[in-house]
Design an enzyme around this catalytic site. Sequence first.
Site, mmCIF file in Angstrom:
data_model
loop_
_atom_site.group_PDB
_atom_site.id
_atom_site.type_symbol
_atom_site.label_atom_id
_atom_site.label_comp_id
_atom_site.label_asym_id
_atom_site.label_seq_id
_atom_site.Cartn_x
_atom_site.Cartn_y
_atom_site.Cartn_z
ATOM 1 N N ARG A 165 0.828 -1.225 0.000
ATOM 2 C CA ARG A 165 0.000 0.000 0.000
ATOM 3 C C ARG A 165 0.861 1.273 0.000
ATOM 4 O O ARG A 165 0.430 2.323 0.473
ATOM 5 C CB ARG A 165 -0.961 0.029 1.201
ATOM 6 C CG ARG A 165 -1.923 -1.149 1.290
ATOM 7 C CD ARG A 165 -2.912 -1.136 0.134
ATOM 8 N NE ARG A 165 -4.013 -2.048 0.363
ATOM 9 C CZ ARG A 165 -4.052 -3.336 -0.033
ATOM 10 N NH1 ARG A 165 -3.031 -3.848 -0.702
ATOM 11 N NH2 ARG A 165 -5.107 -4.086 0.216
ATOM 12 N N SER A 240 -11.110 -1.429 3.032
ATOM 13 C CA SER A 240 -10.307 -1.440 4.264
ATOM 14 C C SER A 240 -9.975 -0.001 4.635
ATOM 15 O O SER A 240 -9.409 0.724 3.825
ATOM 16 C CB SER A 240 -8.987 -2.186 4.063
ATOM 17 O OG SER A 240 -9.203 -3.534 3.798
ATOM 18 N N GLU A 334 -5.805 3.898 5.543
ATOM 19 C CA GLU A 334 -5.457 3.585 4.146
ATOM 20 C C GLU A 334 -5.881 4.686 3.159
ATOM 21 O O GLU A 334 -5.085 5.099 2.320
ATOM 22 C CB GLU A 334 -6.057 2.231 3.755
ATOM 23 C CG GLU A 334 -5.445 1.706 2.487
ATOM 24 C CD GLU A 334 -6.073 0.413 1.985
ATOM 25 O OE1 GLU A 334 -5.691 -0.649 2.487
ATOM 26 O OE2 GLU A 334 -6.932 0.478 1.099
HETATM 27 N N1 EPU Z 1 -9.251 -10.848 10.813
HETATM 28 C C1 EPU Z 1 -9.906 -10.885 12.037
HETATM 29 N N2 EPU Z 1 -11.038 -10.152 12.173
HETATM 30 C C2 EPU Z 1 -11.561 -9.446 11.159
HETATM 31 C C3 EPU Z 1 -10.919 -9.401 9.918
HETATM 32 C C4 EPU Z 1 -9.756 -10.122 9.770
HETATM 33 O O1 EPU Z 1 -9.476 -11.530 12.980
HETATM 34 O O2 EPU Z 1 -12.613 -8.828 11.371
HETATM 35 C C5 EPU Z 1 -8.012 -11.635 10.629
HETATM 36 C C6 EPU Z 1 -8.275 -13.092 10.419
HETATM 37 O O3 EPU Z 1 -7.224 -13.802 11.047
HETATM 38 C C7 EPU Z 1 -8.192 -13.263 8.907
HETATM 39 C C8 EPU Z 1 -7.113 -12.271 8.588
HETATM 40 O O4 EPU Z 1 -7.341 -11.190 9.501
HETATM 41 O O5 EPU Z 1 -7.845 -14.572 8.575
HETATM 42 C C9 EPU Z 1 -7.110 -11.762 7.151
HETATM 43 O O6 EPU Z 1 -8.358 -11.217 6.853
HETATM 44 P P1 EPU Z 1 -8.793 -10.977 5.342
HETATM 45 O O7 EPU Z 1 -8.302 -12.067 4.492
HETATM 46 O O8 EPU Z 1 -10.248 -10.674 5.360
HETATM 47 O O9 EPU Z 1 -7.982 -9.721 4.888
HETATM 48 P P2 EPU Z 1 -7.591 -8.342 5.570
HETATM 49 O O10 EPU Z 1 -6.198 -8.431 6.082
HETATM 50 O O11 EPU Z 1 -8.650 -7.913 6.545
HETATM 51 C C10 EPU Z 1 -6.597 -7.432 3.294
HETATM 52 C C11 EPU Z 1 -6.731 -6.218 2.412
HETATM 53 C C12 EPU Z 1 -8.036 -6.262 1.634
HETATM 54 C C13 EPU Z 1 -8.057 -7.540 0.808
HETATM 55 C C14 EPU Z 1 -7.918 -8.735 1.754
HETATM 56 C C15 EPU Z 1 -7.845 -10.059 1.027
HETATM 57 C C16 EPU Z 1 -5.549 -4.470 3.562
HETATM 58 C C17 EPU Z 1 -5.639 -3.177 4.309
HETATM 59 N N3 EPU Z 1 -6.701 -5.028 3.227
HETATM 60 O O12 EPU Z 1 -7.622 -7.356 4.285
HETATM 61 O O13 EPU Z 1 -8.032 -5.150 0.747
HETATM 62 O O14 EPU Z 1 -9.258 -7.637 0.059
HETATM 63 O O15 EPU Z 1 -6.687 -8.620 2.516
HETATM 64 O O16 EPU Z 1 -6.613 -10.189 0.403
HETATM 65 O O17 EPU Z 1 -4.449 -4.934 3.270
HETATM 66 C C18 EPU Z 1 -8.661 -2.848 0.726
HETATM 67 O O18 EPU Z 1 -7.465 -2.584 0.767
HETATM 68 O O19 EPU Z 1 -9.549 -1.943 0.639
HETATM 69 C C19 EPU Z 1 -9.082 -4.242 0.790
HETATM 70 C C20 EPU Z 1 -10.348 -4.596 0.878
#
Ligand code: EPU
Length: 341
Positions: A165, A240, A334
């Site tokens: 990012r 996000s 972000e």
């Molecule tokens: N998790 C939690 N609680 C939550 C959300 C996530 O505990 O409410 C933990 C869980 O362990 C889960 C892990 O976080 O397994 C990863 O969650 P997720 O795969 O949903 O992804 P994220 O880290 O929350 C990032 C990107 C998203 C992208 C997803 C999937 C960022 C800031 N966000 O989110 O991008 O779609 O991975 O690859 O890096 C965006 O940037 O707008 C966006 C949506």
Amino acid sequence: MRVLENVPIAKLTTMRIGGPARYVCEIISKEDFLEAWEFAKTKNLPTWFMGGGANTLGRDTGFDGVILLNKIPGIEIVAETDNSLQIKAMGGEEWDDVVEFACKRGFSGIEAMSKIPGTAGAAPVQNIGAYGQDIARILTSVDVFDTQSEEFITIPRAELKMDYRYTTFNHGPDAGRYFIVAITLHLSKHYLEPPFYNSLQNYIIEHGETDYSPLNIRRMVSEIRAHKLPDPEEIASSGSFFKNIYLDQVGADEAEEKGIPVWRSNDDSGKINSGWLIEKCDLKGKKIHGMRISDRAALVLINEDATSYTDLASARSEIINTVQQKFGYTLEQEPVEISDE
Ligand code: EPU
């Protein structure tokens, strides 16, 4: 070129917050861009470049300047070999239309980035990424207007600092310097192979999927996203709202000692999911100053009935302070904010 006056930034951004922009110019060609650029210079007003507004926030004071909205259309294949090819997407194309274009033709490299809101031109700015892919890995070059030299140039990927990012386009002295006319991507004719990113891999196992074609990966990612992330057409949000936290080896060890789950990389550095931190602070699903912390993905802030940027800023502070007090990490926002500073 269409010029609009006094347009609420709330209408231009998916978070639907922000006061008036003095002028908005709709750009559908390089000529339009030059016209708008001259328009702003003649009026001696600052400029702001924007795509779909999916990662942009407006403040209550609005913007006393000219917003140049990138709507330049076009996607084409510019080079092809037996194994790979290059496609060029103009900056105003919807990013997801570019993904669809590639997937329908069986080209791999961006299928896991399906359904990310925003334009192709905005995609390299924050180095969008999802489910194990990011644009930095497949970007060949970016065609831009350089506001310093006032000419159209092509910048090869190697000259762009791109990290999680984080890029030349959104950090440091060159942030805001370039208007992105087009992006060129290097795609493969070979399909992805397992193992995939965690939640995608889980989906594949659960549903007994064996077809890893770009179109099928796109279908799976779209379904996962539809369950977790709000559709910007219906719900006001910027996806996000906070970034995940990246730590060096020492930081990652410390986090583990505190009982925080850390995703390690090969070099032993690590990532903490900010969504996990927010969830453990009991904030998931809560509403603060009209802003809802999504009950499906705690990284996502939804504008339910906030009336101003001030509301959003209050909600943001409360979340950041709560996480800081409980875990000692400072969450970083972000989306970028329109300003003339
Ligand atoms: N998790 C939690 N609680 C939550 C959300 C996530 O505990 O409410 C933990 C869980 O362990 C889960 C892990 O976080 O397994 C990863 O969650 P997720 O795969 O949903 O992804 P994220 O880290 O929350 C990032 C990107 C998203 C992208 C997803 C999937 C960022 C800031 N966000 O989110 O991008 O779609 O991975 O690859 O890096 C965006 O940037 O707008 C966006 C949506």
